[in-house]
Design a protein around this motif. Structure first.
Motif, PDB file in Angstrom:
ATOM      1  N   LEU A 150       0.817  -1.194   0.097  1.00 16.33           N
ATOM      2  CA  LEU A 150       0.096  -0.001  -0.112  1.00 16.33           C
ATOM      3  C   LEU A 150       0.769   1.491  -0.152  1.00 16.33           C
ATOM      4  CD1 LEU A 150      -2.560  -1.004   2.526  1.00 16.33           C
ATOM      5  CD2 LEU A 150      -3.027  -0.722   0.073  1.00 16.33           C
ATOM      6  N   GLN A 151       2.160   1.096  -0.280  1.00 19.36           N
ATOM      7  CA  GLN A 151       3.028   2.145  -0.285  1.00 19.36           C
ATOM      8  C   GLN A 151       2.711   3.312  -1.293  1.00 19.36           C
ATOM      9  OE1 GLN A 151       5.012   3.488   2.375  1.00 19.36           O
ATOM     10  NE2 GLN A 151       3.524   1.750   3.104  1.00 19.36           N
ATOM     11  N   ASN A 152       2.022   2.744  -2.396  1.00 16.09           N
ATOM     12  CA  ASN A 152       1.730   3.705  -3.448  1.00 16.09           C
ATOM     13  C   ASN A 152       0.383   4.309  -3.403  1.00 16.09           C
ATOM     14  OD1 ASN A 152       4.050   3.052  -4.924  1.00 16.09           O
ATOM     15  ND2 ASN A 152       3.095   1.362  -5.789  1.00 16.09           N
ATOM     16  N   VAL A 153      -0.204   4.053  -2.186  1.00 12.45           N
ATOM     17  CA  VAL A 153      -1.690   4.792  -1.924  1.00 12.45           C
ATOM     18  C   VAL A 153      -1.482   5.992  -1.576  1.00 12.45           C
ATOM     19  CG1 VAL A 153      -3.782   4.463  -0.653  1.00 12.45           C
ATOM     20  CG2 VAL A 153      -2.870   2.538  -1.733  1.00 12.45           C
ATOM     21  N   LYS A 154      -1.882   7.134  -2.073  1.00  8.54           N
ATOM     22  CA  LYS A 154      -1.584   8.195  -1.826  1.00  8.54           C
ATOM     23  C   LYS A 154      -2.219   8.960  -0.463  1.00  8.54           C
ATOM     24  CE  LYS A 154      -0.574   9.965  -6.379  1.00  8.54           C
ATOM     25  NZ  LYS A 154       0.787   9.602  -6.221  1.00  8.54           N
ATOM     26  N   LEU A 155      -3.333   8.240   0.018  1.00  8.70           N
ATOM     27  CA  LEU A 155      -4.126   8.779   1.235  1.00  8.70           C
ATOM     28  C   LEU A 155      -3.386   7.966   2.608  1.00  8.70           C
ATOM     29  CD1 LEU A 155      -7.671   8.603  -0.346  1.00  8.70           C
ATOM     30  CD2 LEU A 155      -5.870  10.664  -0.032  1.00  8.70           C
ATOM     31  N   PRO A 156      -2.887   8.700   3.380  1.00  9.87           N
ATOM     32  CA  PRO A 156      -2.279   7.966   4.738  1.00  9.87           C
ATOM     33  C   PRO A 156      -3.314   7.268   5.303  1.00  9.87           C
ATOM     34  CG  PRO A 156      -1.413  10.039   4.273  1.00  9.87           C
ATOM     35  CD  PRO A 156      -2.380  10.205   3.268  1.00  9.87           C
ATOM     36  N   PHE A 157      -4.405   8.132   5.244  1.00 13.53           N
ATOM     37  CA  PHE A 157      -5.389   7.245   6.386  1.00 13.53           C
ATOM     38  C   PHE A 157      -5.967   5.868   5.828  1.00 13.53           C
ATOM     39  CE2 PHE A 157      -8.218   9.603   3.534  1.00 13.53           C
ATOM     40  CZ  PHE A 157      -9.240   8.921   3.342  1.00 13.53           C
ATOM     41  N   VAL A 158      -5.884   5.708   4.416  1.00 12.82           N
ATOM     42  CA  VAL A 158      -6.022   4.336   4.033  1.00 12.82           C
ATOM     43  C   VAL A 158      -5.250   3.403   4.290  1.00 12.82           C
ATOM     44  CG1 VAL A 158      -6.471   3.090   1.769  1.00 12.82           C
ATOM     45  CG2 VAL A 158      -7.439   5.443   1.947  1.00 12.82           C
ATOM     46  N   ARG A 159      -3.731   3.886   4.088  1.00  8.33           N
ATOM     47  CA  ARG A 159      -2.721   3.017   4.550  1.00  8.33           C
ATOM     48  C   ARG A 159      -2.835   2.540   5.883  1.00  8.33           C
ATOM     49  NH1 ARG A 159       0.537   6.721   1.567  1.00  8.33           N
ATOM     50  NH2 ARG A 159       1.585   7.181   3.723  1.00  8.33           N
ATOM     51  N   ARG A 160      -3.179   3.337   6.827  1.00  5.33           N
ATOM     52  CA  ARG A 160      -3.051   3.068   8.339  1.00  5.33           C
ATOM     53  C   ARG A 160      -4.287   2.175   8.645  1.00  5.33           C
ATOM     54  NH1 ARG A 160      -1.892   8.685   8.899  1.00  5.33           N
ATOM     55  NH2 ARG A 160      -4.012   9.222   9.216  1.00  5.33           N
ATOM     56  N   ALA A 161      -5.538   2.401   7.913  1.00  4.92           N
ATOM     57  CA  ALA A 161      -6.498   1.481   8.079  1.00  4.92           C
ATOM     58  C   ALA A 161      -6.422   0.341   8.058  1.00  4.92           C
ATOM     59  CB  ALA A 161      -7.760   2.330   7.467  1.00  4.92           C
ATOM     60  N   PHE A 162      -5.886   0.134   6.781  1.00  5.28           N
ATOM     61  CA  PHE A 162      -5.601  -1.663   6.198  1.00  5.28           C
ATOM     62  C   PHE A 162      -4.079  -1.991   6.664  1.00  5.28           C
ATOM     63  CE2 PHE A 162      -8.946   0.210   3.309  1.00  5.28           C
ATOM     64  CZ  PHE A 162      -9.859  -0.747   3.185  1.00  5.28           C
TER      65      PHE A 162
END
Length: 348
Positions: free
Chosen positions: A73-85
């Motif tokens: 998920l490092q390429n996902v730009k929204l930090p809260f999405v990375r933290r959630a998953f």
């Protein structure tokens, strides 16, 4: 492989013991993960995760899954999405430390014990480069060990889970495979050479990996400017991803109904007619899966043993859902294993 066979058999018995005790449906992907994790741990490193003695996954597994998800998920730009998953960066560092510490403990215990061991860990600790004699340093061995554990169980557990799914959806295929196991193995415990004799079971596994290759693709970099396939212009350094579920469904290779599950696609005559690059569930080239023979022996052995011992009751309303992380697996797929009347094989 002959040395690994008894370990694989031992762990497969632990699976059947767990299914013998099951009072309801079992989570197929979870139990196949227990099977393959325990197998690579013992065969490769002499380490027992105790997978069938735990209600919850081993801490190494929990840390590994979260760390892999974090990396993806490092390429996902929204930090809260990375933290959630996948948790926070601090959690990721803690997960990496959990994996590193466990492997370092295993390596240190092996060094203290000494002696000769020809498993993967033993070879990495004692063998040198054939030309220079240089040995792997401790950090390299640790990283190699983690890679073997991750790659050595995630993909095989998915392949087993998909094969069992297709068995439950194709009664004629299940009956044919079970008849082969009964004819070749009977009621006895399989020896090393018995596994390769299950040719139809192997074809079922191959067809499951065709439709759902658990390592779903690979990448290639252009070494020079090139027109790919006469259509796509690539510059030196450009990358292309090869998505195997699409390659394995190409109608030009697999016929007008590539979605149909048909193990006969892997009869020897049919295999010879196909292009070599049409089926690549283990990757390709120099970086193709180093554990291919290990995985195939383990998977065919496990499938043969559960076919030998159980009938399967699956939820007819279940629709295949794919869980995608580093690999592909069926999500939410359960079966109720019921002992076959004629299953009287040795269980220990």
């Amino acid at each position: 492989m002959r040395r690994y066979h008894p370990v694989m058999l031992e762990v497969a018995h632990e699976l059947t013991h767990a299914w013998d005790r099951a009072s309801g449906p079992v989570d197929v992907a979870a139990d196949m993960t227990r099977l393959t994790l325990e197998t690579i741990g013992r065969a490769g490193f002499g380490y027992r995760f105790g997978s069938f003695e735990r209600a919850e996954p081993h801490p190494f597994v929990t840390a590994m899954i979260r760390a892999l998800r974090f990396a993806q998920l490092q390429n996902v730009k929204l930090p809260f999405v990375r933290r959630a998953f996948a948790g926070s960066p601090a959690q990721n560092q803690a997960d990496i430390a959990t994996m590193n510490n466990l492997v370092d403990e295993v390596i240190e215990a092996r060094r203290r014990e000494g002696g000769e061991s020809r498993d993967l860990l033993g070879l990495m600790l004692t063998e040198g480069h054939p030309m220079t004699g240089e040995r792997l340093d401790p950090v390299n061995i640790r990283n190699q060990a983690i890679t073997f554990v991750v790659a050595g169980h995630e993909t095989t557990s998915g392949a087993l889970s998909f094969a069992l799914y297709y068995f439950t959806r194709n009664p004629d295929v299940l009956a044919k495979a079970r008849a082969e196991v009964d004819a070749v193995w009977g009621d006895r415990e399989p020896g090393f050479s018995d596994v390769a004799k299950l040719r139809y079971v192997r074809r079922v596994l191959d067809e499951a990996m065709r439709l759902w290759p658990t390592a779903p693709g690979y990448s290639r970099e252009a070494r020079e400017d090139v027109l790919l396939g006469g259509k796509y212009r690539m510059r030196k350094g450009d990358w292309v991803i090869v998505p195997l579920p699409l390659v394995h469904r190409d109608p030009a290779v697999w016929g007008p109904d590539p979605e149909k599950f048909d193990p006969d696609r892997f009869e020897p005559a049919a295999v010879k007619k196909r292009p070599a690059q049409a089926y690549k569930p283990f990757g390709t080239g120099e970086r193709a899966c180093i554990g291919r023979q290990f995985a195939l022996h383990e998977a065919v052995l496990a499938l043969g043993m559960v076919l030998q011992r159980y009938d399967f009751e699956a939820d007819p309303a279940y629709e295949l859902k794919i869980a995608e992380s580093l690999t592909l697996k069926p999500s939410g797929f359960t079966v109720r294993p019921r002992a076959r009347a004629r299953a009287a094989v040795q269980t220990s």
